[in-house]
Design an enzyme around this catalytic site. Structure first.
Site, PDB file in Angstrom:
ATOM      1  N   GLN A  16      17.113   0.179 -56.205  1.00 37.93           N
ATOM      2  CA  GLN A  16      16.923  -1.076 -56.942  1.00 37.93           C
ATOM      3  C   GLN A  16      15.663  -0.970 -57.788  1.00 37.93           C
ATOM      4  O   GLN A  16      14.589  -0.714 -57.245  1.00 37.93           O
ATOM      5  CB  GLN A  16      16.788  -2.223 -55.952  1.00 37.93           C
ATOM      6  CG  GLN A  16      16.655  -3.578 -56.592  1.00 37.93           C
ATOM      7  CD  GLN A  16      16.287  -4.639 -55.560  1.00 37.93           C
ATOM      8  OE1 GLN A  16      15.362  -4.434 -54.787  1.00 37.93           O
ATOM      9  NE2 GLN A  16      16.988  -5.732 -55.555  1.00 37.93           N
ATOM     10  N   GLY A  17      15.780  -1.171 -59.073  1.00 33.81           N
ATOM     11  CA  GLY A  17      14.636  -1.063 -59.972  1.00 33.81           C
ATOM     12  C   GLY A  17      14.268  -2.396 -60.591  1.00 33.81           C
ATOM     13  O   GLY A  17      14.455  -2.621 -61.786  1.00 33.81           O
ATOM     14  N   SER A  69      10.992  -4.240 -59.448  1.00 35.58           N
ATOM     15  CA  SER A  69       9.536  -4.422 -59.521  1.00 35.58           C
ATOM     16  C   SER A  69       8.868  -3.393 -60.425  1.00 35.58           C
ATOM     17  O   SER A  69       9.303  -2.242 -60.504  1.00 35.58           O
ATOM     18  CB  SER A  69       8.932  -4.299 -58.121  1.00 35.58           C
ATOM     19  OG  SER A  69       9.612  -5.132 -57.223  1.00 35.58           O
ATOM     20  N   GLU A  88      21.114 -10.498 -52.362  1.00 34.80           N
ATOM     21  CA  GLU A  88      19.995  -9.931 -51.611  1.00 34.80           C
ATOM     22  C   GLU A  88      19.374 -10.967 -50.668  1.00 34.80           C
ATOM     23  O   GLU A  88      18.922 -10.644 -49.576  1.00 34.80           O
ATOM     24  CB  GLU A  88      18.949  -9.431 -52.612  1.00 34.80           C
ATOM     25  CG  GLU A  88      17.853  -8.618 -51.980  1.00 34.80           C
ATOM     26  CD  GLU A  88      16.893  -8.051 -53.008  1.00 34.80           C
ATOM     27  OE1 GLU A  88      16.913  -8.514 -54.170  1.00 34.80           O
ATOM     28  OE2 GLU A  88      16.121  -7.152 -52.644  1.00 34.80           O
TER      29      GLU A  88
HETATM   30  C1  LIG Z   1       9.835  -3.295 -47.667  1.00 35.27           C
HETATM   31  C2  LIG Z   1       9.877  -3.579 -49.145  1.00 35.27           C
HETATM   32  C3  LIG Z   1      10.915  -3.056 -49.902  1.00 35.27           C
HETATM   33  C4  LIG Z   1      10.957  -3.278 -51.280  1.00 35.27           C
HETATM   34  N1  LIG Z   1      11.970  -2.693 -51.999  1.00 35.27           N
HETATM   35  C5  LIG Z   1      12.032  -2.887 -53.325  1.00 35.27           C
HETATM   36  C6  LIG Z   1      13.062  -2.255 -54.099  1.00 35.27           C
HETATM   37  O1  LIG Z   1      13.899  -1.517 -53.575  1.00 35.27           O
HETATM   38  N2  LIG Z   1      13.073  -2.450 -55.427  1.00 35.27           N
HETATM   39  C7  LIG Z   1      12.166  -3.247 -56.050  1.00 35.27           C
HETATM   40  O2  LIG Z   1      12.284  -3.411 -57.254  1.00 35.27           O
HETATM   41  N3  LIG Z   1      11.162  -3.859 -55.356  1.00 35.27           N
HETATM   42  C8  LIG Z   1      11.081  -3.691 -54.017  1.00 35.27           C
HETATM   43  N4  LIG Z   1      10.066  -4.279 -53.285  1.00 35.27           N
HETATM   44  C9  LIG Z   1       9.021  -5.044 -53.984  1.00 35.27           C
HETATM   45  C10 LIG Z   1       9.157  -6.545 -53.780  1.00 35.27           C
HETATM   46  O3  LIG Z   1      10.290  -7.037 -54.439  1.00 35.27           O
HETATM   47  C11 LIG Z   1       7.859  -7.204 -54.301  1.00 35.27           C
HETATM   48  O4  LIG Z   1       6.806  -6.768 -53.438  1.00 35.27           O
HETATM   49  C12 LIG Z   1       7.935  -8.723 -54.275  1.00 35.27           C
HETATM   50  O5  LIG Z   1       8.865  -9.203 -55.223  1.00 35.27           O
HETATM   51  C13 LIG Z   1       6.558  -9.377 -54.558  1.00 35.27           C
HETATM   52  O6  LIG Z   1       6.003  -8.865 -55.713  1.00 35.27           O
HETATM   53  P1  LIG Z   1       4.498  -8.316 -55.729  1.00 35.27           P
HETATM   54  O7  LIG Z   1       4.388  -7.329 -54.605  1.00 35.27           O
HETATM   55  O8  LIG Z   1       4.212  -7.847 -57.109  1.00 35.27           O
HETATM   56  O9  LIG Z   1       3.590  -9.549 -55.342  1.00 35.27           O
HETATM   57  P2  LIG Z   1       3.091 -10.709 -56.308  1.00 35.27           P
HETATM   58  O10 LIG Z   1       4.220 -11.171 -57.169  1.00 35.27           O
HETATM   59  O11 LIG Z   1       1.846 -10.227 -56.975  1.00 35.27           O
HETATM   60  O12 LIG Z   1       2.749 -11.846 -55.294  1.00 35.27           O
HETATM   61  C14 LIG Z   1       1.559 -11.858 -54.493  1.00 35.27           C
HETATM   62  C15 LIG Z   1       1.534 -13.175 -53.697  1.00 35.27           C
HETATM   63  O13 LIG Z   1       1.462 -14.308 -54.603  1.00 35.27           O
HETATM   64  C16 LIG Z   1       2.531 -15.201 -54.343  1.00 35.27           C
HETATM   65  N5  LIG Z   1       3.049 -15.795 -55.581  1.00 35.27           N
HETATM   66  C17 LIG Z   1       3.264 -15.161 -56.760  1.00 35.27           C
HETATM   67  N6  LIG Z   1       3.746 -16.037 -57.681  1.00 35.27           N
HETATM   68  C18 LIG Z   1       3.839 -17.248 -57.046  1.00 35.27           C
HETATM   69  C19 LIG Z   1       4.279 -18.542 -57.448  1.00 35.27           C
HETATM   70  N7  LIG Z   1       4.749 -18.777 -58.679  1.00 35.27           N
HETATM   71  N8  LIG Z   1       4.238 -19.547 -56.535  1.00 35.27           N
HETATM   72  C20 LIG Z   1       3.795 -19.333 -55.256  1.00 35.27           C
HETATM   73  N9  LIG Z   1       3.353 -18.124 -54.824  1.00 35.27           N
HETATM   74  C21 LIG Z   1       3.378 -17.100 -55.709  1.00 35.27           C
HETATM   75  C22 LIG Z   1       3.647 -14.322 -53.732  1.00 35.27           C
HETATM   76  O14 LIG Z   1       4.553 -15.073 -53.024  1.00 35.27           O
HETATM   77  C23 LIG Z   1       2.814 -13.367 -52.868  1.00 35.27           C
HETATM   78  O15 LIG Z   1       2.503 -13.976 -51.648  1.00 35.27           O
HETATM   79  C24 LIG Z   1       9.975  -4.074 -51.915  1.00 35.27           C
HETATM   80  C25 LIG Z   1       8.925  -4.612 -51.147  1.00 35.27           C
HETATM   81  C26 LIG Z   1       8.862  -4.363 -49.788  1.00 35.27           C
HETATM   82  C27 LIG Z   1       7.733  -4.944 -48.997  1.00 35.27           C
END
Ligand SMILES: Cc1cc2nc3c(=O)[nH]c(=O)nc-3n(C[C@H](O)[C@H](O)[C@H](O)COP(=O)(O)OP(=O)(O)OC[C@H]3O[C@@H](n4cnc5c(N)ncnc54)[C@H](O)[C@@H]3O)c2cc1C
Length: 379
Positions: A125-126, A128, A245
């Site tokens: 999945q691409g 992030s 998902e």
């Molecule tokens: C085990 C695991 C597997 C994963 N697998 C994949 C994968 O296969 N493919 C892929 O593409 N990604 C994957 N991810 C990434 C995952 O989708 C992202 O970590 C997630 O969407 C959060 O993005 P971020 O890490 O950039 O955090 P951020 O978006 O930077 O968020 C940081 C914090 O701020 C909070 N926040 C941000 N915006 C808001 C808002 N508007 N209101 C309230 N709170 C907010 C968030 O909830 C979080 O607590 C995976 C992550 C994990 C942990």
């Protein structure tokens, strides 16, 4: 909602149970988030496919059994009950496939689905990117039209791709119209990871497994047939995938029913450690796993009657991710100092902590619930 199973559903359950009893590997496989473990899991997935258990609800022409959504739930329950291995093909089968069924051309369906069912094409999945996680519409990877070659040139970086280093293909969003409003100029692409210009670099998770990858695109070429659901239409296509998902496609109740039953058994074994407070927590987790089952049965009734889950899949997401942590935390407390020894509950606990993050963080799910289900004002 009628909770009695039809005779053919009971028969389906018995057939699935017998097959699983005869075929599930006796020893647990190594983690599917390591290269060796992934290969071992693929062998298992190919055995599932050989007897048409890998995608039970798909049409027979794609390797399925044309089973109803109810039977799919039954199969999942039996799958977990039998202690069968995790599905390392889940990104393809549970996330991408429903979107291909909904938005794919007949040609895409005919080409991609049988290979996915057979664990030949393995999808990462691409979504992030280093600068775009929760704010998925903030992605900056782009696709530029190459008229001469009749396709698209992809550039940018995706990150956190689960098991990306072991996969053959990636589905993801790329910006095709930089002038359009953020959600409007995105396109959903299906990309072979061996295309020239694509570099995959694996990296370790917190628990030491190699389960993540960065994927870099440097003018990588894909033909027009790599577009799923129309140019600049990527946001609505992607929302179909995120619904799968967050909702019951990725996390059917079978997994939690099995974990709850194991927790009750653990409480029995650890009678002395089980204080009244802990017993209450065991009971609560068990009830919540069963409540989740009832909730999904009601949801399936809605789906069958033409009322799709939509934003309600955010309710599933918050519920299953919190339940998973509660189940594992309670188990660790029952285990006491033994929890420090590496074992299924300890590993499961570590992974459960990521539940509120992946598939869209729970803060984001609560925003969706507030705005779209409760109708509260947008901040
Ligand atoms: C085990 C695991 C597997 C994963 N697998 C994949 C994968 O296969 N493919 C892929 O593409 N990604 C994957 N991810 C990434 C995952 O989708 C992202 O970590 C997630 O969407 C959060 O993005 P971020 O890490 O950039 O955090 P951020 O978006 O930077 O968020 C940081 C914090 O701020 C909070 N926040 C941000 N915006 C808001 C808002 N508007 N209101 C309230 N709170 C907010 C968030 O909830 C979080 O607590 C995976 C992550 C994990 C942990």
């Amino acid at each position: 909602m009628d909770l009695t199973w039809a005779a053919q559903d009971e028969q389906f359950r018995a057939e699935a149970r017998d097959w699983l009893a005869a075929n599930v590997p006796r020893q647990p496989l190594p983690s599917g988030d390591t290269a060796a473990g992934f290969a071992a899991h693929l062998e298992w997935e190919r055995a599932l496919h050989a007897d048409r258990w890998s995608v039970v609800s798909w049409p027979e022409e794609y390797g399925g059994r044309a089973a109803s959504i109810w039977q799919w739930l039954i199969f999942e329950e039996e799958y977990y009950r039998a202690g069968a291995p995790q599905r390392v093909t889940q990104n393809g089968i549970f996330l991408l496939a429903p979107t291909i069924f909904e938005f794919g051309t007949k040609q895409q369906q005919d080409e991609l689905l049988p290979r996915m069912a057979a664990a030949q094409d393995l999808w990462a999945q691409g979504w992030s990117e280093p600068g775009a996680g929760s704010d998925l519409a903030g992605i900056s990877s782009r696709a530029v039209r190459d008229e001469q070659a009749g396709g698209w040139r992809l550039s940018g970086q995706k990150t956190w791709s689960t098991r990306g280093a072991f996969c053959t293909h990636l589905f993801g969003l790329f910006r095709t119209d930089p002038q359009a409003q953020r959600h409007r100029g995105l396109t959903y692409f299906l990309v072979p990871l061996d295309a020239p210009g694509v570099t995959v670099r694996g990296f370790d998770r917190l628990d030491g497994d190699e389960g993540f990858a960065d994927v870099f695109f440097e003018d990588a070429f894909v033909p027009d047939s790599a577009v799923l659901g129309g140019v600049d239409q990527g946001w609505s296509v992607a929302m179909s995938t995120t619904g799968s998902e967050r909702g019951l496609t990725l996390r059917s109740p079978g997994r939690f029913l099995k974990a709850a039953a194991a927790l009750v058994a653990l409480a029995g074994e650890r009678g002395e450690a089980a204080t009244d407070l802990l017993r209450d927590r065991v009971a609560r987790s068990w009830m919540q796993a069963h409540a989740y089952q009832q909730f999904t049965l009601a949801q399936v009734t809605d789906i069958v009657e033409g009322r799709p889950a939509g934003a309600r899949s955010s309710l599933n997401k918050v519920f299953w991710s919190e339940l998973d942590i509660a189940l594992h935390e309670t188990a660790l407390e029952l285990l006491g100092p033994d929890a420090l020894v590496d074992g299924p509950w300890t590993r499961g606990y570590q992974f459960s902590l990521s539940g509120p993050i992946y598939a869209g963080t729970n803060e984001i799910q609560r925003n969706i619930i507030a705005e779209r289900l409760l109708g509260l004002a947008r901040r």
